[in-house]
Design a protein around this motif. Structure first.
Motif, short mmCIF file in Angstrom:
data_model
loop_
_atom_site.label_atom_id
_atom_site.label_comp_id
_atom_site.label_asym_id
_atom_site.label_seq_id
_atom_site.Cartn_x
_atom_site.Cartn_y
_atom_site.Cartn_z
N UNK A 59 0.86 -1.18 0.00
CA UNK A 59 0.00 0.00 0.00
C UNK A 59 0.89 1.22 0.00
N UNK A 60 0.80 2.01 -1.06
CA UNK A 60 1.60 3.23 -1.15
C UNK A 60 0.83 4.26 -1.98
N UNK A 61 0.87 5.48 -1.54
CA UNK A 61 0.21 6.59 -2.25
C UNK A 61 -1.27 6.31 -2.52
N UNK A 62 -1.94 5.69 -1.56
CA UNK A 62 -3.36 5.42 -1.70
C UNK A 62 -3.71 4.28 -2.65
N UNK A 63 -2.70 3.59 -3.15
CA UNK A 63 -2.91 2.48 -4.08
C UNK A 63 -2.42 1.17 -3.48
N UNK A 64 -3.10 0.09 -3.82
CA UNK A 64 -2.67 -1.24 -3.41
C UNK A 64 -2.13 -1.94 -4.64
N UNK A 65 -0.97 -2.55 -4.48
CA UNK A 65 -0.35 -3.30 -5.58
C UNK A 65 -0.20 -4.75 -5.13
N UNK A 66 -0.55 -5.68 -6.01
CA UNK A 66 -0.45 -7.10 -5.70
C UNK A 66 0.51 -7.78 -6.66
N UNK A 67 1.30 -8.69 -6.12
CA UNK A 67 2.22 -9.50 -6.93
C UNK A 67 2.25 -10.91 -6.36
N UNK A 68 2.30 -11.88 -7.25
CA UNK A 68 2.45 -13.28 -6.81
C UNK A 68 3.89 -13.68 -7.08
N UNK A 69 4.60 -14.02 -6.03
CA UNK A 69 6.01 -14.37 -6.10
C UNK A 69 6.18 -15.88 -5.95
N UNK A 70 7.20 -16.40 -6.63
CA UNK A 70 7.59 -17.80 -6.46
C UNK A 70 9.05 -17.93 -6.86
N UNK A 71 9.83 -18.58 -6.00
CA UNK A 71 11.27 -18.81 -6.24
C UNK A 71 12.05 -17.53 -6.56
N UNK A 78 -1.62 -9.84 -10.29
CA UNK A 78 -3.08 -9.87 -10.36
C UNK A 78 -3.67 -8.49 -10.04
N UNK A 79 -4.88 -8.23 -10.48
CA UNK A 79 -5.53 -6.96 -10.11
C UNK A 79 -5.65 -6.87 -8.58
N UNK A 80 -5.32 -5.73 -8.05
CA UNK A 80 -5.30 -5.56 -6.59
C UNK A 80 -6.69 -5.79 -5.99
N UNK A 81 -7.72 -5.36 -6.66
CA UNK A 81 -9.08 -5.55 -6.14
C UNK A 81 -9.44 -7.01 -6.01
N UNK A 82 -9.05 -7.79 -7.01
CA UNK A 82 -9.31 -9.22 -6.97
C UNK A 82 -8.53 -9.88 -5.83
N UNK A 83 -7.29 -9.49 -5.67
CA UNK A 83 -6.46 -10.05 -4.59
C UNK A 83 -7.02 -9.66 -3.23
#
Length: 184
Positions: A59-71, A78-83
């Motif tokens: 969460x930064x600057x009023x925005x949510x960012x989502x990432x799926x990490x592996x290895x 993915x879209x932040x709202x969906x996450x």
């Protein structure tokens, strides 16, 4: 996903200072300490956990960012709202700063956790009875049985050692119990 204590230990092993909050249904939320680089924490933790999926929310600057990490790499954004729709309420409160992660019930901190203690907790129940260990146990069992079979008649005749017979029989019992306990 490991429980909160094991995940906090895994964080300590890979050098991530964070609070690990257990979630109601499954998994845990890892909240890096203030000032920590969340992207670096996600990369380190995902490298350390191998194939496990890590959903990193920032969460930064009023925005949510989502990432799926592996290895150690980002596999998907993915879209932040969906996450956010799929995470428990406590994660949303933690992300938006409404809750202090150290105050959540069951939270465990990786800060100042010694690496030796972290390794012991992380690996404690994880070590399975490996194939080579099973083979070495069977070989040890066979050697103990042969030794007991060869030495017993000699000991009965007065030419052998009862210490060797009893010791080999104890070794047979110990390896048999070890094999039975290690079954999946």
């Amino acid at each position: 996903m490991p429980d909160a204590a094991r995940l906090a230990s895994a964080c300590a092993l890979v050098g991530v200072d964070a609070h690990v909050v257990p979630l109601e249904k499954a998994g845990s939320a890892v909240v890096p300490v203030p000032g920590a680089d969340a992207t670096e924490a996600a990369a380190r933790l995902s490298r350390g956990l191998g194939r496990a999926d890590i959903l990193a929310l920032q969460h930064a600057d009023g925005q949510v960012r989502a990432q799926r990490w592996q290895r150690g790499t980002v596999r998907e954004t993915p879209p932040a709202g969906l996450a956010m729709a799929r995470v428990p309420d406590v994660v949303e409160r933690l992300l938006l700063g409404g809750d202090d992660p150290s105050g959540v019930e069951g939270a465990v901190s990786s800060v100042d956790l010694p690496r030796v203690a972290a390794a012991r907790t992380t690996l404690g129940g994880a070590a399975k009875f490996q194939r080579w260990d099973r083979i070495s146990t069977v070989v040890l069992l066979a050697v103990a049985l042969v030794l007991a079979a060869v030495e017993s008649p000699r000991a009965l005749a007065g030419n052998g050692s009862w210490v060797v017979v009893v010791g080999s029989l104890l070794l047979v019992v110990w390896t048999a119990v070890r094999m039975v306990r290690a079954r999946p």
